[in-house]
Motif scaffolding. Structure first.
Motif: not given
Length: 241
Positions: A80-108
């Motif tokens: 519920s905040l405006r975009k200008r109140e938010l900030e992208i602080t870090q961007v990391t290019s990644k190759t996720f091993g599979n869709p499970c890892e991409f979806k934050f799966g803890e056991v893949c």
């Protein structure tokens, strides 16, 4: 022999001191400079490393503006905040091993079915929210561990309670919304509580809302515009006549 060398030196000296000699000197200097320029240009785009690979400027990772706007839009919607109140602080290019890892799966599984994309951190108030996004920007997923405290708009709450009251015959005052979760449903099938859906990604932004009706908990899916309010078909709701 010595006399020949002296005579040759005199000829060279006189040549370079003449107007023609000066011209030749300038031409020779220009050619040498041009040659060195070519050598420099050949190495400007890529610097050889000891292992034979090349380090190029393309290794600097930049998140496309359109994708950054989508991520900030999602964070804005959830917080519920405006975009200008938010900030992208870090961007990391990644190759996720599979869709499970991409979806934050803890056991893949160790299946290798890579998804190219980014891990993006957004500052929301004093919190840091972690997103995974693919290269196309079609899949933007927020870490499910993130606590998103967004208030359901009153108009949507009223519409859901009105529907629940109509179906159950219970007065609105006796109903209670017990949980609201902002969600991005992958497609209309999932939004409509489909149990077997295609993998097509056609997102629907909205909420999952739990309403206490007598001793039951009814689950609703509602989109942002409130044009679609869907009750879980598993709910045994007797509509008031």
């Amino acid at each position: 022999m010595k006399k020949s060398i002296i005579q040759a030196s005199a000829v060279i000296k006189s040549t370079f001191q003449s107007p023609r000699g000066i011209f030749l000197t300038l031409v020779l200097t220009s050619l040498l400079s041009y040659g060195f320029g070519l050598i420099e240009n050949n190495y400007a785009g890529a610097i050889p490393r000891l292992d034979g690979t090349k380090l190029s400027q393309s290794q600097v990772n930049e998140l496309p503006k359109a994708i950054a706007n989508k991520i900030l839009g999602d964070a804005s919607f959830r917080s519920s905040l405006r975009k200008r109140e938010l900030e992208i602080t870090q961007v990391t290019s990644k190759t996720f091993g599979n869709p499970c890892e991409f979806k934050f799966g803890e056991v893949c599984t160790r299946e290798y079915n890579p998804i190219e994309g980014w891990e993006v951190v957004v500052r929301v108030r004093k919190d840091s929210w972690t997103y995974h996004v693919d290269k196309s920007g079609k899949q933007i997923l927020l870490d499910p561990k993130v606590s998103t405290l967004q208030t359901l708009p009153k108009a949507i709450a009223d519409a859901i309670l009105s529907d629940a009251s109509s179906r159950s015959g219970v007065e609105i005052a006796d109903l209670k919304i017990t949980k609201t979760t902002p969600k991005t449903f992958g497609n209309l099938c999932k939004f409509h509580f489909g149990e077997v859906c295609t993998q097509q990604y056609d997102p629907v932004e909205g909420w999952e809302v739990i309403v206490k009706v007598k001793e039951q908990s009814w689950t609703y899916h509602v989109n942002k515009s409130t044009s679609q309010i869907i009750l879980d078909p598993k709910v045994n709701a007797t509509e008031k006549s």
